[in-house]
Design an enzyme around this catalytic site. Structure first.
Site, PDB file in Angstrom:
ATOM      1  N   VAL A   1       0.839  -1.202   0.000  1.00 54.83           N
ATOM      2  CA  VAL A   1       0.000   0.000   0.000  1.00 54.83           C
ATOM      3  C   VAL A   1       0.875   1.252   0.000  1.00 54.83           C
ATOM      4  O   VAL A   1       0.610   2.224  -0.724  1.00 54.83           O
ATOM      5  CB  VAL A   1      -0.968  -0.006   1.202  1.00 54.83           C
ATOM      6  N   CYS A   2       1.926   1.243   0.789  1.00 56.32           N
ATOM      7  CA  CYS A   2       2.823   2.393   0.871  1.00 56.32           C
ATOM      8  C   CYS A   2       3.480   2.681  -0.484  1.00 56.32           C
ATOM      9  O   CYS A   2       3.675   3.842  -0.862  1.00 56.32           O
ATOM     10  CB  CYS A   2       3.901   2.149   1.928  1.00 56.32           C
ATOM     11  N   THR A   3       3.805   1.635  -1.210  1.00 58.41           N
ATOM     12  CA  THR A   3       4.420   1.812  -2.528  1.00 58.41           C
ATOM     13  C   THR A   3       3.466   2.549  -3.461  1.00 58.41           C
ATOM     14  O   THR A   3       3.876   3.468  -4.193  1.00 58.41           O
ATOM     15  CB  THR A   3       4.809   0.448  -3.119  1.00 58.41           C
TER      16      THR A   3
ATOM     17  N   MET B   1       3.279   6.307  -2.347  1.00 56.98           N
ATOM     18  CA  MET B   1       4.448   7.074  -2.784  1.00 56.98           C
ATOM     19  C   MET B   1       4.376   7.353  -4.275  1.00 56.98           C
ATOM     20  O   MET B   1       4.694   8.455  -4.735  1.00 56.98           O
ATOM     21  CB  MET B   1       5.724   6.304  -2.439  1.00 56.98           C
TER      22      MET B   1
END
Length: 209
Positions: free
Chosen positions: A44-46, A49
């Site tokens: 999810v963080c990828t 970003m």
């Protein structure tokens, strides 16, 4: 200690993917979209970003500098950026700060023990050029942020500062805005020569550029 809207954003100096930065000096006369994510090399963080990098021109048009954080090192961030660029089709240029000691996350109340004792929740702080916190949002680790909403909030805050208005539910740029009840009709007529609609004495709407 919890932070609130209207507080001064705590300053800090730390390493980042672009070298050492101090928040207040780095921000300068810009707004800041300061956001945390739980960990590098996670799915999810990828995507978040990548979404931020893809909106670089939209943030720049609004005089907003994105700034990321997780409780990883700057070296880990730098390695991860290659994955972000590859999988999301972007060129990530904004800084991601080193917070391996969790001092910044703790100062900004980004650690939510019910989610994790060491990883930051998905917190958002919109900070204006005076270094005042104007918005705080926190998402659970399982939910990626809505970047349309982040841009909408920034547009609303900046319009309010420029025009002295407030925005209704589900407002979008170009839509009707609300004249604050604290403004008299006489002052409203002078400030908004284009006119306004009075729905109730406390609910008056108009359009602004």
């Amino acid at each position: 200690m919890s932070l609130h809207i209207g507080d001064t954003a705590p300053d800090f100096t730390t390493d980042s993917t672009v070298g050492e930065i101090s928040l207040h000096d780095w921000a300068g006369d810009s707004w800041v979209f300061f956001f945390s994510h739980p960990a590098d090399f996670t799915p999810v963080c990828t995507t978040e970003m990548g979404a931020t990098a893809a909106l670089a021109d939209e943030f720049a048009r609004r005089n907003v500098k994105p700034l990321g954080l997780s409780t990883d090192t700057a070296d880990e961030h730098r390695a991860w950026i290659a994955d972000v660029n590859e999988t999301q089709g972007v060129d990530l240029q904004f800084p991601i700060v080193d917070d391996a000691d969790m001092k910044i996350a703790q100062a900004y109340d980004m650690i939510h023990p019910g989610q994790s004792e060491t990883a930051a929740a998905r917190s958002v702080f919109i900070i204006d050029p005076s270094k005042t916190i104007r918005l705080i949002m926190t998402y659970p680790m399982s939910v990626g942020r809505n970047f349309d909403e982040i841009l909408r909030v920034i547009d609303s805050l900046q319009l309010a500062d420029r025009k002295g208005v407030v925005t209704p539910a589900n407002w979008l740029p170009g839509g009707e805005v609300i004249i604050p009840p604290s403004m008299s009709d006489e002052d409203a007529k002078a400030k908004f020569p284009q006119g306004f609609k009075t729905i109730k004495p406390y609910l008056r709407t108009t359009l602004v550029d």
